[in-house]
Write a protein that holds these residues in place. Structure first.
Motif, PDB file in Angstrom:
ATOM      1  N   GLU A   1     -73.826 -28.151  39.314  1.00 51.04           N
ATOM      2  CA  GLU A   1     -75.259 -28.640  39.496  1.00 51.04           C
ATOM      3  C   GLU A   1     -75.176 -30.056  39.700  1.00 51.04           C
ATOM      4  OE1 GLU A   1     -78.947 -27.922  39.239  1.00 51.04           O
ATOM      5  OE2 GLU A   1     -78.216 -26.579  39.506  1.00 51.04           O
ATOM      6  N   LYS A   2     -74.293 -30.362  38.694  1.00 49.61           N
ATOM      7  CA  LYS A   2     -74.142 -32.144  38.947  1.00 49.61           C
ATOM      8  C   LYS A   2     -74.078 -32.365  40.254  1.00 49.61           C
ATOM      9  CE  LYS A   2     -73.535 -32.899  34.119  1.00 49.61           C
ATOM     10  NZ  LYS A   2     -72.062 -33.808  33.237  1.00 49.61           N
ATOM     11  N   THR A   3     -73.170 -32.095  41.136  1.00 46.52           N
ATOM     12  CA  THR A   3     -72.896 -31.780  42.525  1.00 46.52           C
ATOM     13  C   THR A   3     -73.879 -31.684  43.122  1.00 46.52           C
ATOM     14  OG1 THR A   3     -70.588 -31.381  41.871  1.00 46.52           O
ATOM     15  CG2 THR A   3     -71.013 -31.308  44.198  1.00 46.52           C
ATOM     16  N   SER A   4     -74.556 -30.962  43.097  1.00 52.59           N
ATOM     17  CA  SER A   4     -76.044 -30.377  43.707  1.00 52.59           C
ATOM     18  C   SER A   4     -76.753 -31.574  43.968  1.00 52.59           C
ATOM     19  CB  SER A   4     -76.520 -28.862  43.538  1.00 52.59           C
ATOM     20  OG  SER A   4     -77.622 -28.749  43.781  1.00 52.59           O
ATOM     21  N   GLY A   5     -77.294 -32.361  43.071  1.00 53.25           N
ATOM     22  CA  GLY A   5     -77.762 -32.985  42.519  1.00 53.25           C
ATOM     23  C   GLY A   5     -77.463 -34.326  43.233  1.00 53.25           C
ATOM     24  N   MET A   6     -76.347 -34.386  43.217  1.00 52.21           N
ATOM     25  CA  MET A   6     -75.361 -36.341  43.985  1.00 52.21           C
ATOM     26  C   MET A   6     -75.794 -35.900  45.208  1.00 52.21           C
ATOM     27  SD  MET A   6     -72.826 -36.457  41.507  1.00 52.21           S
ATOM     28  CE  MET A   6     -71.509 -37.516  42.130  1.00 52.21           C
ATOM     29  N   MET A   7     -75.470 -34.710  45.484  1.00 53.71           N
ATOM     30  CA  MET A   7     -76.272 -34.610  47.273  1.00 53.71           C
ATOM     31  C   MET A   7     -77.504 -34.590  47.905  1.00 53.71           C
ATOM     32  SD  MET A   7     -73.020 -34.230  48.653  1.00 53.71           S
ATOM     33  CE  MET A   7     -73.166 -33.520  49.947  1.00 53.71           C
TER      34      MET A   7
END
Length: 67
Positions: free
Chosen positions: A21-27
């Motif tokens: 989820e954090k990675t998706s938000g950062m992307m």
């Protein structure tokens, strides 16, 4: 023993989900920043092109080449 293993597996799955989820938000943020930069650069390019055309027209008018 299986109870501890299940708990560890559950927590590992939770951690993985949170990381995804954090990675998706950062992307998403990176993509938004890239799109914004692209739009800004297009605006700058159009502005420079318009100023260059204006300068070229001014030179033509000053030299009489625009008649």
């Amino acid at each position: 023993m299986a109870d501890n293993s299940q708990k560890m597996s559950y927590h590992a799955g939770e951690a993985k989900g949170q990381a995804q989820e954090k990675t998706s938000g950062m992307m998403d943020k990176a993509n938004n920043a890239a799109q914004s930069t692209k739009e800004t650069m297009q605006d700058v390019g159009q502005n420079v092109q318009a100023k260059a055309q204006g300068a070229a027209d001014a030179v033509k008018n000053a030299t009489g080449m625009n008649k």
